[in-house]
Design a protein around this motif. Structure first.
Motif, mmCIF file in Angstrom:
data_model
loop_
_atom_site.group_PDB
_atom_site.id
_atom_site.type_symbol
_atom_site.label_atom_id
_atom_site.label_comp_id
_atom_site.label_asym_id
_atom_site.label_seq_id
_atom_site.Cartn_x
_atom_site.Cartn_y
_atom_site.Cartn_z
ATOM 1 N N PHE A 62 0.813 -1.209 0.000
ATOM 2 C CA PHE A 62 0.000 0.000 0.000
ATOM 3 C C PHE A 62 0.851 1.265 0.000
ATOM 4 N N THR A 63 2.063 1.190 0.524
ATOM 5 C CA THR A 63 2.915 2.381 0.592
ATOM 6 C C THR A 63 3.504 2.741 -0.769
ATOM 7 N N ASP A 64 3.451 1.829 -1.721
ATOM 8 C CA ASP A 64 3.911 2.142 -3.078
ATOM 9 C C ASP A 64 2.912 3.121 -3.709
ATOM 10 N N PRO A 65 3.360 4.281 -4.200
ATOM 11 C CA PRO A 65 2.423 5.306 -4.685
ATOM 12 C C PRO A 65 1.468 4.808 -5.768
ATOM 13 N N ALA A 66 1.982 4.020 -6.707
ATOM 14 C CA ALA A 66 1.125 3.528 -7.787
ATOM 15 C C ALA A 66 0.066 2.575 -7.242
ATOM 16 N N ARG A 67 0.481 1.672 -6.356
ATOM 17 C CA ARG A 67 -0.459 0.741 -5.740
ATOM 18 C C ARG A 67 -1.492 1.492 -4.887
ATOM 19 N N ARG A 68 -1.030 2.489 -4.167
ATOM 20 C CA ARG A 68 -1.922 3.250 -3.304
ATOM 21 C C ARG A 68 -3.040 3.903 -4.119
ATOM 22 N N GLU A 69 -2.698 4.412 -5.286
ATOM 23 C CA GLU A 69 -3.698 5.056 -6.126
ATOM 24 C C GLU A 69 -4.741 4.053 -6.610
ATOM 25 N N LEU A 70 -4.290 2.845 -6.954
ATOM 26 C CA LEU A 70 -5.227 1.801 -7.362
ATOM 27 C C LEU A 70 -6.164 1.437 -6.215
ATOM 28 N N VAL A 71 -5.611 1.335 -5.020
ATOM 29 C CA VAL A 71 -6.426 1.005 -3.847
ATOM 30 C C VAL A 71 -7.461 2.099 -3.588
ATOM 31 N N MET A 72 -7.051 3.349 -3.711
ATOM 32 C CA MET A 72 -7.992 4.454 -3.512
ATOM 33 C C MET A 72 -9.134 4.388 -4.522
ATOM 34 N N ASP A 73 -8.806 4.111 -5.777
ATOM 35 C CA ASP A 73 -9.850 3.982 -6.797
ATOM 36 C C ASP A 73 -10.789 2.825 -6.469
ATOM 37 N N ALA A 74 -10.220 1.717 -5.983
ATOM 38 C CA ALA A 74 -11.044 0.562 -5.612
ATOM 39 C C ALA A 74 -11.979 0.916 -4.463
ATOM 40 N N ALA A 75 -11.452 1.598 -3.457
ATOM 41 C CA ALA A 75 -12.264 1.988 -2.302
ATOM 42 C C ALA A 75 -13.408 2.907 -2.719
ATOM 43 N N LEU A 76 -13.115 3.837 -3.598
ATOM 44 C CA LEU A 76 -14.138 4.770 -4.066
ATOM 45 C C LEU A 76 -15.177 4.071 -4.935
ATOM 46 N N SER A 77 -14.733 3.135 -5.767
ATOM 47 C CA SER A 77 -15.660 2.387 -6.604
ATOM 48 C C SER A 77 -16.659 1.618 -5.750
ATOM 49 N N VAL A 78 -16.158 0.975 -4.704
ATOM 50 C CA VAL A 78 -17.023 0.202 -3.818
ATOM 51 C C VAL A 78 -18.045 1.109 -3.126
ATOM 52 N N GLU A 79 -17.590 2.251 -2.634
ATOM 53 C CA GLU A 79 -18.522 3.137 -1.915
ATOM 54 C C GLU A 79 -19.539 3.779 -2.860
ATOM 55 N N LEU A 80 -19.120 4.135 -4.067
ATOM 56 C CA LEU A 80 -20.071 4.680 -5.035
ATOM 57 C C LEU A 80 -21.123 3.642 -5.401
ATOM 58 N N THR A 81 -20.694 2.391 -5.545
ATOM 59 C CA THR A 81 -21.650 1.316 -5.832
ATOM 60 C C THR A 81 -22.640 1.173 -4.688
ATOM 61 N N HIS A 82 -22.136 1.226 -3.460
ATOM 62 C CA HIS A 82 -23.012 1.140 -2.292
ATOM 63 C C HIS A 82 -24.014 2.287 -2.281
ATOM 64 N N LEU A 83 -23.545 3.509 -2.511
ATOM 65 C CA LEU A 83 -24.457 4.655 -2.530
ATOM 66 C C LEU A 83 -25.520 4.486 -3.606
ATOM 67 N N ALA A 84 -25.128 3.990 -4.774
ATOM 68 C CA ALA A 84 -26.083 3.784 -5.867
ATOM 69 C C ALA A 84 -27.188 2.826 -5.446
ATOM 70 N N THR A 85 -26.816 1.753 -4.752
ATOM 71 C CA THR A 85 -27.837 0.785 -4.324
ATOM 72 C C THR A 85 -28.792 1.401 -3.302
ATOM 73 N N LEU A 86 -28.296 2.325 -2.485
ATOM 74 C CA LEU A 86 -29.170 2.950 -1.485
ATOM 75 C C LEU A 86 -30.244 3.810 -2.152
ATOM 76 N N TYR A 87 -29.867 4.515 -3.206
ATOM 77 C CA TYR A 87 -30.855 5.308 -3.953
ATOM 78 C C TYR A 87 -31.979 4.391 -4.444
ATOM 79 N N HIS A 88 -31.594 3.252 -5.012
ATOM 80 C CA HIS A 88 -32.575 2.320 -5.556
ATOM 81 C C HIS A 88 -33.383 1.650 -4.446
#
Length: 329
Positions: A62-88
């Motif tokens: 996770f401390t590798d900058p490139a890996r960290r950015e991928l992890v951040m995108d993954a975390a955001l993707s998961v939360e956006l998906t969760h928010l989308a399901t709540l709307y529905h």
């Protein structure tokens, strides 16, 4: 009982960064659309899914900058998906309140709420596309499980299916699937894919435990931001009610349980009547049994961690499983 966060200060700092990025991701160039797509984010939330992604990423680089950015995108993707399901979900449940705020469909109508959820899911998909084909497939499979879970909840058990087992599968699909994705995404995007399968099993089981705990919390007299008995009012048989019905079919239901089932046939949109049903259910042993089931699922989730290296991450995952069933909101 107060349950403290299972996450370290440095992870909470990273989670704050996720929150800042999430704030930008739900915005839109059109201020009206922006208000709609940002409504639920502004209402807050536990953010347990991105927190799990950030936690399991610490099993890798996770401390590798490139890996960290991928992890951040993954975390955001998961939360956006969760928010989308709540709307529905709020449209389907006709829920008036979410996280203490009026739901989107109450403010702007069903069509706007559904389309806003679609926009958020599209943005989640764009983020996932940056992670590569394997991540896209996992995200698609998870979204299919989410939809199947909602469909099954809506249609109900068929034929001679056991309603309790059916309900547990719905919980696994509707909640566990996305928690599983969150848990495995972190390790895999941080370069530790060997831990992905065990983390997925852990997440699936923690998700069920979390939702069973929610069934208990729905009957609580604590200030949770929701009206106690919301699920009952909307005609959803949560685990305590399913256990009553199972006892009734078996001919073992006590007199108090019989009264509760009879009361459920009454006007649950009458606040006083609903409050009486909630109180009776809360005091019946089926609610304590539901809490025990939640703890069992959490214990089974922890057992999946045997495949992971001992250390702070596993310790925090154990604490998270405990938190998922001991929280009060």
């Amino acid at each position: 009982m107060t349950v403290t966060s299972p996450f370290s200060d440095d992870l909470l700092a990273d989670l704050k960064e996720v929150e800042e990025r999430l704030t930008e991701l739900v915005k839109d160039a059109d201020p009206v659309i922006s208000e709609v797509t940002g409504h639920l984010r502004a209402a807050g939330g536990k953010r347990m899914r991105p927190a799990l992604t950030l936690l399991t990423a610490r099993l890798g680089s996770f401390t590798d900058p490139a890996r960290r950015e991928l992890v951040m995108d993954a975390a955001l993707s998961v939360e956006l998906t969760h928010l989308a399901t709540l709307y529905h979900d709020d449209v389907m449940d006709a829920a008036p309140v979410r996280r203490g705020a009026p739901t989107v469909h109450r403010l702007w109508g069903n069509s706007v709420a559904i389309l806003a959820g679609d926009v958020l899911f599209a943005r989640a998909s764009r983020l996932t596309a940056q992670l590569g084909p394997a991540a896209v497939m996992l995200h698609a499979e998870t979204f299919e499980r989410l939809c199947r879970g909602q469909l099954n909840e809506t249609i109900g058990p068929r034929g001679d299916a056991d309603p309790v087992a059916f309900y547990l599968q719905v919980l696994a699909d509707k909640t566990g699937s996305l928690v599983a994705l969150a848990a495995r995404f972190g390790a895999e995007e941080a370069g530790a894919p060997e831990y992905g399968p065990a983390l997925a099993e852990y997440g699936d089981k923690v998700g069920v435990a979390f939702q069973l705990a929610d069934d208990v919390i729905d009957l609580s007299d604590a200030d949770t931001g929701k009206v106690a008995g919301t699920d009952l009012r909307e005609g959803v048989d949560t685990m305590p009610v399913l256990l009553l019905r199972a006892a009734q079919r078996a001919g073992t239901l006590d007199a108090d349980g019989q009264k509760i089932l009879a009361a459920l046939e009454g006007d649950l949109h009458d606040d006083a009547h609903l409050a009486g049903v909630v109180k009776a259910l809360r005091e019946h042993d089926v609610t304590a049994r539901t809490a025990a089931m939640a703890r069992q699922w959490a214990d089974e989730a922890v057992a999946e961690l045997a495949a992971l290296p001992a250390g702070e991450v596993v310790d925090s995952l154990r604490e998270f499983a405990r938190y998922s069933v001991e929280r009060t909101a």
